[in-house]
Design an enzyme around this catalytic site. Structure first.
Site, mmCIF file in Angstrom:
data_model
loop_
_atom_site.group_PDB
_atom_site.id
_atom_site.type_symbol
_atom_site.label_atom_id
_atom_site.label_comp_id
_atom_site.label_asym_id
_atom_site.label_seq_id
_atom_site.Cartn_x
_atom_site.Cartn_y
_atom_site.Cartn_z
ATOM 1 N N THR A 46 55.746 21.530 54.800
ATOM 2 C CA THR A 46 56.762 20.780 54.057
ATOM 3 C C THR A 46 57.926 21.657 53.618
ATOM 4 O O THR A 46 59.024 21.155 53.395
ATOM 5 C CB THR A 46 56.147 20.109 52.811
ATOM 6 O OG1 THR A 46 55.519 21.112 52.012
ATOM 7 C CG2 THR A 46 55.140 19.036 53.197
ATOM 8 N N HIS B 134 55.840 31.083 54.476
ATOM 9 C CA HIS B 134 55.066 31.462 53.294
ATOM 10 C C HIS B 134 53.588 31.526 53.650
ATOM 11 O O HIS B 134 53.131 30.857 54.563
ATOM 12 C CB HIS B 134 55.303 30.480 52.144
ATOM 13 C CG HIS B 134 55.078 29.046 52.514
ATOM 14 N ND1 HIS B 134 56.023 28.313 53.198
ATOM 15 C CD2 HIS B 134 54.025 28.228 52.340
ATOM 16 C CE1 HIS B 134 55.558 27.096 53.404
ATOM 17 N NE2 HIS B 134 54.342 27.012 52.905
ATOM 18 N N HIS C 20 49.911 30.899 52.111
ATOM 19 C CA HIS C 20 49.066 30.346 51.053
ATOM 20 C C HIS C 20 47.901 31.311 50.808
ATOM 21 O O HIS C 20 47.286 31.792 51.761
ATOM 22 C CB HIS C 20 48.474 29.007 51.466
ATOM 23 C CG HIS C 20 49.476 27.914 51.678
ATOM 24 N ND1 HIS C 20 49.718 26.939 50.736
ATOM 25 C CD2 HIS C 20 50.300 27.640 52.711
ATOM 26 C CE1 HIS C 20 50.631 26.092 51.202
ATOM 27 N NE2 HIS C 20 51.013 26.501 52.397
HETATM 28 P P1 AMP Z 1 53.488 23.959 53.306
HETATM 29 O O1 AMP Z 1 52.827 22.615 53.406
HETATM 30 O O2 AMP Z 1 52.723 25.051 53.982
HETATM 31 O O3 AMP Z 1 54.950 23.905 53.691
HETATM 32 O O4 AMP Z 1 53.378 24.335 51.756
HETATM 33 C C1 AMP Z 1 54.373 24.116 50.820
HETATM 34 C C2 AMP Z 1 53.711 24.280 49.477
HETATM 35 O O5 AMP Z 1 54.720 24.481 48.508
HETATM 36 C C3 AMP Z 1 52.897 23.055 49.033
HETATM 37 O O6 AMP Z 1 51.545 23.455 48.799
HETATM 38 C C4 AMP Z 1 53.597 22.611 47.738
HETATM 39 O O7 AMP Z 1 52.688 22.176 46.766
HETATM 40 C C5 AMP Z 1 54.316 23.893 47.308
HETATM 41 N N1 AMP Z 1 55.512 23.702 46.504
HETATM 42 C C6 AMP Z 1 56.570 22.893 46.782
HETATM 43 N N2 AMP Z 1 57.503 22.997 45.814
HETATM 44 C C7 AMP Z 1 57.037 23.912 44.929
HETATM 45 C C8 AMP Z 1 57.538 24.468 43.715
HETATM 46 N N3 AMP Z 1 58.728 24.111 43.190
HETATM 47 N N4 AMP Z 1 56.782 25.387 43.048
HETATM 48 C C9 AMP Z 1 55.579 25.756 43.551
HETATM 49 N N5 AMP Z 1 55.065 25.281 44.695
HETATM 50 C C10 AMP Z 1 55.762 24.366 45.364
#
Ligand code: AMP
Ligand code: ZN
Length: 112
Positions: A96, A101, A103
């Site tokens: 998303t 990044h 995790h």
């Molecule tokens: P991905 O699905 O690998 O792109 O992970 C994006 C992650 O970013 C998701 O787990 C979201 O919960 C996290 N996320 C999105 N916006 C924020 C934010 N403002 N602060 C902390 N985490 C976020």
């Protein structure tokens, strides 16, 4: 180089608040806002790029540095019994945020 429309670049610039657990000149680590495990951190390079397929030598240096740092950051955050690293790539993985990044998940026994 940061991207004006990217949520993680905004966090890096301090325009959006985050629960930071580690920061240096190359990377930022903060708590995921919607944790999928008891401990869920996001390790983000300070240079914006979207995908592993955008890798170049400098970006690879940063990712290597991050992977070397993550064990001590994990330990400092109580992940003494193991943890999982995940890098989602593209739609099928549910990516998303298109700023690469890593995790960091743990604090409990993880199921697939
Ligand atoms: P991905 O699905 O690998 O792109 O992970 C994006 C992650 O970013 C998701 O787990 C979201 O919960 C996290 N996320 C999105 N916006 C924020 C934010 N403002 N602060 C902390 N985490 C976020
Ligand atoms: Zn970004």
């Amino acid at each position: 180089m940061l991207d004006n429309n990217c949520v993680f670049c905004k966090i890096i610039r301090g325009e959006i608040p985050s629960a930071k657990v580690y920061e240096d000149d190359k990377m930022l680590v903060f708590k995921d806002i919607e944790p999928k495990a008891k401990v869920h951190l996001l390790a983000v390079p300070k240079n914006h790029f979207k995908l592993l397929s955008d890798m170049d030598e400098q970006r690879a240096e940063t990712i290597k540095y991050m992977l070397e740092k993550i064990p001590e950051i994990a330990k400092e955050n109580g992940l003494i019994n193991g943890y999982r690293l995940v890098i989602n790539q593209g739609d099928d993985a549910g990516q998303t945020v298109f700023h690469l990044h890593i995790h960091i998940l743990g604090g409990e026994t993880l199921s697939w």
